[in-house]
Design a protein around this motif. Structure first.
Motif, PDB file in Angstrom:
ATOM      1  N   PRO A   1       0.844  -1.200   0.000  1.00 15.89           N
ATOM      2  CA  PRO A   1       0.000   0.000   0.000  1.00 15.89           C
ATOM      3  C   PRO A   1       0.884   1.257   0.000  1.00 15.89           C
ATOM      4  O   PRO A   1       1.819   1.363   0.786  1.00 15.89           O
ATOM      5  CB  PRO A   1      -0.794  -0.121   1.301  1.00 15.89           C
TER       6      PRO A   1
ATOM      7  N   GLY B   1      -4.407   2.044  -3.665  1.00 18.16           N
ATOM      8  CA  GLY B   1      -5.415   1.247  -2.993  1.00 18.16           C
ATOM      9  C   GLY B   1      -5.058   1.011  -1.540  1.00 18.16           C
ATOM     10  O   GLY B   1      -4.013   1.447  -1.053  1.00 18.16           O
ATOM     11  N   HIS B   2      -5.922   0.305  -0.837  1.00 16.42           N
ATOM     12  CA  HIS B   2      -5.717   0.033   0.583  1.00 16.42           C
ATOM     13  C   HIS B   2      -4.954  -1.270   0.824  1.00 16.42           C
ATOM     14  O   HIS B   2      -4.490  -1.519   1.935  1.00 16.42           O
ATOM     15  CB  HIS B   2      -7.057  -0.003   1.311  1.00 16.42           C
TER      16      HIS B   2
END
Length: 199
Positions: free
Chosen positions: A79, A143-144
Motif C-alpha cells: 500500500p 489502494g488500501h
C-alpha cells in the motif's frame, strides 16, 4: 530522357527503403539448452523504502528470449508503494493490473508545443495501460491493499533508467553546479540528495 531519370530516381528510392528497417534476427529462435536460470515471477518482498519490487524476466535471466524481442516484469506494490519515474531506452511497455488499484502515467516529450503533457489514469484489476518507448513513466499503489501488475516489454533487453538514481546517484557525482541550475534548487539540497541512498 526524362523517363530514364524518373526510373533512376524510383530505383534509388526503392533501394533506400529496402534498408530502412530493423534487421531480422540471426535465427528464428533460441532454445536455451542447459539454462539453469529460470524467469520466475513469484511474489516479491516490498519492505523497502519505495514499497515496490520489480522482478524482471529478460534475456539476461531467461536465455530463451534471445532474438525474440520481448520480455516481462512483475511489479509488486505494498500500500502506497511506488515504481518511481523511469524510462526504458529500448522498449515500449504494456502494463496489466492483476490486483489492486494503481495511479499510472507517463510524460510526453517537450517541444512542438507539447510542454511535457502528463497522461495519467487510475487503473483497477484487469485494466491495461501503455507506456511509449523512451518516455518517463511511473506507477503508484493508491489502494488500501497490496497490488500486482505484469508488464510486457517490446525488447529482450529493454533497459531501465530510474530518474532519481541516474540524476542524484551517478558515479562519479554530476557536478552540483549543473544540478543546482537544472533543478533551480539550493546547492545544499543537491548535495543532500547526492548523499542519499538510491534504490
Amino acid at each position: 530522357m526524362k523517363a530514364f531519370y524518373f526510373l533512376v530516381a524510383i530505383l534509388a528510392l526503392a533501394s533506400s527503403v529496402a534498408f530502412a528497417y530493423d534487421p531480422s534476427p540471426l535465427q528464428d529462435f533460441c532454445v536455451a539448452i542447459n539454462d539453469t536460470k529460470t524467469g520466475g515471477l513469484g511474489p516479491a518482498d516490498t519492505s523497502n523504502p519505495l514499497g515496490s519490487t520489480v522482478t524482471a524476466v529478460t534475456v539476461n535471466n531467461l536465455f530463451g528470449l534471445n532474438t525474440l524481442g520481448i520480455s516481462l516484469a512483475r511489479i509488486d506494490y505494498a500500500p502506497g508503494g511506488l515504481n518511481p519515474p523511469h524510462f526504458h531506452p529500448r522498449a515500449s511497455e504494456i502494463l496489466v493490473v492483476l490486483e489492486g488499484t494503481l495511479y499510472v502515467g507517463f510524460v510526453g516529450s517537450n517541444g512542438n508545443n507539447c510542454d511535457n503533457p502528463l497522461f495519467a489514469k487510475v487503473l483497477h484489476k484487469g485494466d491495461v495501460f501503455v507506456f511509449p518507448i523512451g518516455l518517463i513513466h511511473f506507477q503508484l499503489n493508491v489502494g488500501h491493499g497490496d497490488a500486482v501488475a505484469i508488464a510486457g516489454l517490446g525488447s529482450q533487453n529493454p533497459g531501465v533508467v530510474t530518474i532519481a538514481n541516474a540524476t542524484f546517484g551517478s558515479k562519479p557525482d554530476i557536478s552540483p553546479e549543473v544540478l543546482t541550475k537544472a533543478f533551480q534548487l539550493n546547492g545544499d539540497i543537491i548535495k543532500y540528495l547526492q548523499k542519499t541512498f538510491w534504490l
